[in-house]
Design an enzyme around this catalytic site. Structure first.
Site, PDB file in Angstrom:
ATOM      1  N   TYR A 158      -6.144   6.354   4.437  1.00 50.90           N
ATOM      2  CA  TYR A 158      -6.214   5.318   3.460  1.00 50.90           C
ATOM      3  C   TYR A 158      -5.574   4.044   4.001  1.00 50.90           C
ATOM      4  O   TYR A 158      -6.021   2.901   3.762  1.00 50.90           O
ATOM      5  CB  TYR A 158      -5.872   5.918   2.058  1.00 50.90           C
ATOM      6  CG  TYR A 158      -5.744   4.631   1.156  1.00 50.90           C
ATOM      7  CD1 TYR A 158      -6.852   3.983   0.736  1.00 50.90           C
ATOM      8  CD2 TYR A 158      -4.492   4.167   0.615  1.00 50.90           C
ATOM      9  CE1 TYR A 158      -6.774   2.760  -0.172  1.00 50.90           C
ATOM     10  CE2 TYR A 158      -4.531   2.962   0.012  1.00 50.90           C
ATOM     11  CZ  TYR A 158      -5.507   2.339  -0.457  1.00 50.90           C
ATOM     12  OH  TYR A 158      -5.459   1.210  -1.233  1.00 50.90           O
ATOM     13  N   ASP A 161      -9.773   4.758  -2.137  1.00 46.35           N
ATOM     14  CA  ASP A 161      -8.588   5.282  -3.246  1.00 46.35           C
ATOM     15  C   ASP A 161      -9.414   5.783  -4.138  1.00 46.35           C
ATOM     16  O   ASP A 161     -10.504   5.934  -4.333  1.00 46.35           O
ATOM     17  CB  ASP A 161      -7.732   3.968  -3.404  1.00 46.35           C
ATOM     18  CG  ASP A 161      -8.372   2.921  -3.971  1.00 46.35           C
ATOM     19  OD1 ASP A 161      -9.719   2.992  -4.539  1.00 46.35           O
ATOM     20  OD2 ASP A 161      -7.667   1.986  -4.753  1.00 46.35           O
ATOM     21  N   GLU A 218       0.881  -1.171  -0.049  1.00 42.61           N
ATOM     22  CA  GLU A 218      -0.005  -0.001  -0.006  1.00 42.61           C
ATOM     23  C   GLU A 218       1.008   1.284  -0.052  1.00 42.61           C
ATOM     24  O   GLU A 218       0.621   2.218  -0.659  1.00 42.61           O
ATOM     25  CB  GLU A 218      -0.898  -0.145   1.256  1.00 42.61           C
ATOM     26  CG  GLU A 218      -2.058  -1.009   0.961  1.00 42.61           C
ATOM     27  CD  GLU A 218      -3.116  -1.098   0.126  1.00 42.61           C
ATOM     28  OE1 GLU A 218      -3.225   0.270  -0.753  1.00 42.61           O
ATOM     29  OE2 GLU A 218      -3.690  -1.703  -0.408  1.00 42.61           O
TER      30      GLU A 218
END
Length: 329
Positions: free
Chosen positions: A108, A126, A25
Site C-alpha cells: 500500500y 486502503d 502514509e
C-alpha cells in the site's frame, strides 16, 4: 492535509514532496488523519529533510513518536530514512518496485508514494478504497478473503494519467462520502453505476469476517522515585511491543495473574490499575509506586536508570506508560 498538493499546483509543476508523502502514509497506517496532522507537522519541522531524519538519534525519534502508537512504524521510519539517505543520496526511488524494497514499506505505501509523489500508475488500496470497490461492484464476499478481488477491481479503474490525483480522489471519496456508516449516496459522483446503491444495500458493505474476541493480559508496572525527584525508566528491547520506547520496569504481560517482579526491594505501594487496548489484546496493569528509594542502587543489569526530573518528559512515553504516570500524580 498538510502533506497534500492541490491538483492545480501539480499542473504548474509543483509536485508533492516524496518525503512528506512517505512520512504521512507511514503515520496514517492504523491511525486517523486527525491524530496524524500534528505529529506530521512536528516531524517535518524538526527534521525538514530525509537526511535530517536519517541523522537523528533513535531516542529522539521514538520520543517524538510517543503517543501515536504502533511503534514499529517509528523504527522502520528510521531504517528507511537511513537507507534512502545512504544508498540513494537522499532521493526516494520513483517506482513501485524500488519503493517496495525499502524497509518498512509494504504494497500500500509503495503504491501511494509512487502514484501521489511520482504520478506512477499504481493500485492504491486502503480501507476507504476497499469500501468503495465493494459497494460500487457489490462484492458480497467478506473481507479479508475478498481483498485481492477488490484489488483487481481497483486496478481496472486506475487510470494511466493523473494517477496521483485519482488515488487521492478515490481515497477521499471513501473517507468523506462513501463512509462506513450512512454513506451519502445522494451526492456521490459514482452513484448512477453503483451496484450496491441500486440494490439498496450499500451501507451493509463491505462484509467482514467476525474477529475473535481480544484476550485480556495482566501485568505490573513499578514506578520508583528518588528523593530528588528522579524517576526510574527502562528502554524496552527494540523488538516486540513498544520496542525501543521508554517505560516503567515491570512484569511480563500474561493472561495468567502476573508474578511480582520489582526491580529492587522497596516499600512498594499499590495505587490501582490502568487499562489500555492494543491491536490484539486488552491490557490491565497494576501500578506500584515507591518513593525516596535508595540513591545508591545499581540498576545496569535491569537496562534501567534514574532520569533526573528536569530531564524527564512524560510526553516521551507511549500512551500506556503515560497512563501509569498519571495515576502516580
Amino acid at each position: 492535509m498538510p502533506w497534500r498538493v492541490a491538483p492545480s499546483d501539480g499542473k504548474n509543476g509543483h509536485r508533492p514532496d516524496p518525503y512528506h508523502i512517505w512520512m504521512s502514509e507511514v503515520m496514517l497506517q492504523q491511525t486517523t488523519v486527525a491524530a496524524v496532522k500534528d505529529y506530521f507537522r512536528k516531524f517535518v519541522t524538526r527534521w525538514a529533510t530525509i537526511d535530517d531524519l536519517a541523522a537523528a538519534q533513535d531516542a529522539d525519534v521514538m520520543g517524538a513518536w510517543a503517543g501515536l502508537g504502533y511503534y514499529a512504524r517509528a523504527r522502520n521510519l528510521l531504517k528507511c530514512a537511513r537507507v534512502v539517505s545512504q544508498d540513494f543520496g537522499g532521493v526516494f526511488p520513483d517506482t513501485y518496485e524500488a519503493l517496495l524494497k525499502l524497509p518498512g514499506i509494504g504494497p500500500y505505501t509503495a503504491a501511494a508514494v509512487a502514484s501521489i509523489a511520482f504520478d506512477r500508475r499504481a493500485v492504491v488500496l486502503d480501507g476507504n478504497v476497499e469500501r468503495v470497490m465493494a459497494r460500487y461492484y457489490r462484492v458480497l464476499d467478506p473481507l479479508p478473503a475478498s481483498k485481492e478481488a477488490l484489488r483487481g477491481l481497483a486496478d481496472g479503474l486506475t487510470p494511466d494519467q493523473r494517477c496521483g490525483d485519482y488515488a487521492q480522489a478515490v481515497m477521499d471519496l471513501g473517507a468523506t462520502i462513501c463512509t462506513p456508516r450512512s454513506p451519502a449516496c445522494g451526492i456521490c459522483p459514482w452513484m448512477a453505476d453503483c451496484a450496491a446503491r441500486l440494490a439498496g444495500d450499500a451501507a451493509s458493505l463491505p462484509r467482514k469476517t467476525p474477529k475473535a474476541a481480544k484476550p485480556i493480559r495482566l501485568g505490573v508496572a513499578y514506578v520508583a522515585q528518588r528523593s530528588d525527584g528522579a524517576v526510574l525508566l527502562e528502554r524496552r528491547p527494540d523488538k516486540g511491543l513498544l520496542g525501543g520506547m521508554l517505560g516503567w520496569p515491570g512484569s511480563v504481560w500474561t493472561e495468567a495473574p502476573p508474578v511480582a517482579a520489582p526491580p529492587f526491594a522497596a516499600d512498594w505501594q499499590t495505587l490501582g490499575e490502568v487499562r489500555h487496548t492494543f491491536t490484539h489484546f486488552h491490557l490491565r496493569l497494576q501500578v506500584c509506586l515507591a518513593k525516596d528509594v535508595d540513591t545508591r542502587l545499581d540498576l545496569a543489569a535491569h537496562n534501567a536508570e534514574f532520569t533526573p526530573r528536569a530531564a524527564f518528559s512524560p510526553g516521551d512515553l507511549p500512551t500506556v506508560m503515560r497512563k501509569v504516570w498519571d495515576l502516580c500524580q
